[in-house]
Scaffold this active site. Structure first.
Site, PDB file in Angstrom:
ATOM      1  N   TYR A  58       0.848  -1.193   0.000  1.00 30.74           N
ATOM      2  CA  TYR A  58       0.000   0.000   0.000  1.00 30.74           C
ATOM      3  C   TYR A  58       0.882   1.241   0.000  1.00 30.74           C
ATOM      4  CZ  TYR A  58      -4.090  -2.914   1.053  1.00 30.74           C
ATOM      5  OH  TYR A  58      -5.098  -3.851   1.006  1.00 30.74           O
ATOM      6  N   HIS A 133      -1.608 -11.878   0.213  1.00 31.39           N
ATOM      7  CA  HIS A 133      -2.380 -10.833  -0.458  1.00 31.39           C
ATOM      8  C   HIS A 133      -3.127 -11.347  -1.681  1.00 31.39           C
ATOM      9  CE1 HIS A 133      -2.345  -6.173  -0.977  1.00 31.39           C
ATOM     10  NE2 HIS A 133      -3.506  -6.687  -1.307  1.00 31.39           N
ATOM     11  N   SER A 213     -13.242  -3.218   0.047  1.00 28.66           N
ATOM     12  CA  SER A 213     -14.119  -2.369  -0.762  1.00 28.66           C
ATOM     13  C   SER A 213     -15.586  -2.636  -0.427  1.00 28.66           C
ATOM     14  CB  SER A 213     -13.854  -2.597  -2.257  1.00 28.66           C
ATOM     15  OG  SER A 213     -14.407  -1.561  -3.042  1.00 28.66           O
ATOM     16  N   PRO A 214     -15.939  -2.630   0.878  1.00 30.99           N
ATOM     17  CA  PRO A 214     -17.299  -3.006   1.284  1.00 30.99           C
ATOM     18  C   PRO A 214     -18.370  -2.023   0.862  1.00 30.99           C
ATOM     19  CG  PRO A 214     -16.117  -2.101   3.152  1.00 30.99           C
ATOM     20  CD  PRO A 214     -15.111  -2.257   2.042  1.00 30.99           C
ATOM     21  N   LEU A 215     -17.976  -0.811   0.484  1.00 29.08           N
ATOM     22  CA  LEU A 215     -18.964   0.197   0.100  1.00 29.08           C
ATOM     23  C   LEU A 215     -19.151   0.257  -1.407  1.00 29.08           C
ATOM     24  CD1 LEU A 215     -17.904   3.030   2.578  1.00 29.08           C
ATOM     25  CD2 LEU A 215     -19.726   1.340   2.854  1.00 29.08           C
ATOM     26  N   GLY A 216     -18.702  -0.771  -2.118  1.00 28.54           N
ATOM     27  CA  GLY A 216     -18.845  -0.785  -3.569  1.00 28.54           C
ATOM     28  C   GLY A 216     -20.286  -0.583  -4.004  1.00 28.54           C
TER      29      GLY A 216
END
Length: 298
Positions: A58, A133, A213-216
């Site tokens: 990152y 990863h 990315s849970p708010l996709g």
């Protein structure tokens, strides 16, 4: 009937906040300055967040390997409570040349060296949760997982996780790692449910499921391509948010928590206000009727 999320969940028997922090946006393209980035992490800690997800890859520019890990370590050291009670999860096996692309390296030798370097950057003798990863198609998956087992046996890492894996790979790793395997981190959101089978398997096996990315579909993601269209503002999540007087992001995270007790979302944030709003989802109860209204959109 109302579904009330538990304020804490568990990863390998370790209690963590039901909502974690994905620290990736604090180090990649479009990242805030360091003062603001530290303020975001401190806001998360002050809001009760006890799970921070990072990775050695990152970073934005070439030559910055471990940027996010170093940032997390500095922020924890500067906070009044330090790292007490905080589980820092990091990952190895991917790289970023600095041109916006990603590489993958699942060679056992690389993973061992990467884990040791991550521990040094985080300032710990043993990494709380170390995750592969992404599987490397050029390396037998069992060999990569075997390296993680060796790291756990040596005490370099305390718990092991996987990311970007399918059900077959989860079962293979579970057979190799046994109780050392505690979590799976896959992309999952209202707009991206192709990995629901892996969520169901984690629930069956007693593994934590960390959707990245849970708010996709609700908010833009740090992993979206620059040309990705903006998320819709006319979804059932937005409608319910207006009715409840909260953000659609908070509704979305509460939806995640209602999917399974194994789920621990790790939304990213670039502003303190965003992380405080996300953390508040742990106390948002959704009724069965409201959950039924949140039909996934295309």
């Amino acid at each position: 009937m109302t579904t009330t999320p538990a304020p804490t969940r568990a990863i390998g028997g370790t209690p963590v906040s039901a909502i974690g922090l994905g620290a990736m946006p604090l180090s990649v393209e479009g990242r805030p300055d360091e003062d603001q980035a530290v303020a975001v992490i401190h806001a998360a800690l002050d809001a009760g967040v006890t799970l921070i997800d990072t990775a050695d890859s990152y970073h934005w520019h070439a030559g910055e390997v471990g940027h996010n890990e170093r940032l997390v370590a500095r922020a924890l050291a500067a906070h009044r409570s330090g790292s007490d009670g905080v589980l820092v999860a990091t990952k190895g096996g991917r790289g970023r040349p600095g041109d916006g692309t990603w590489t993958v390296d699942g060679r056992p030798r690389h993973l061992r060296r990467a884990a040791e370097a991550s521990a040094a950057r985080l300032g710990v003798e043993s990494i709380g949760l170390y995750q592969l990863h992404k599987p490397d198609p050029a390396v037998p998956f069992a060999d990569s997982v075997g390296a993680l087992r060796e790291l756990a046996d040596a005490g370099t890492v305390r718990m092991v996780g996987l990311s970007n894996v399918d059900c077959g790979q989860i079962r293979t790793a579970h057979a190799i790692l046994g109780p050392r395997l505690v979590s799976v981190q896959n992309r999952f959101s209202p707009a991206h449910q192709a990995t629901r089978d892996t969520l169901d398997l984690c629930t069956e096996l007693g593994l934590a499921f960390l959707p990245w990315s849970p708010l996709g579909g609700i908010s833009p993601s740090a992993v979206d391509d620059p040309g990705t269209a903006a998320p819709s503002t006319d979804t059932p999540f937005h409608a319910l948010a207006r009715a409840r007087g909260v953000s659609p992001q908070r509704i979305c995270l509460a939806w995640h928590l209602a999917q399974s007790p194994a789920v621990v979302p790790i939304p990213g944030a670039r502003r303190p206000a965003s992380v405080r709003d996300s953390a508040a989802a742990a106390g948002l109860a959704l009724s069965a009727e409201e959950l039924a209204e949140l039909t996934p959109h295309p």
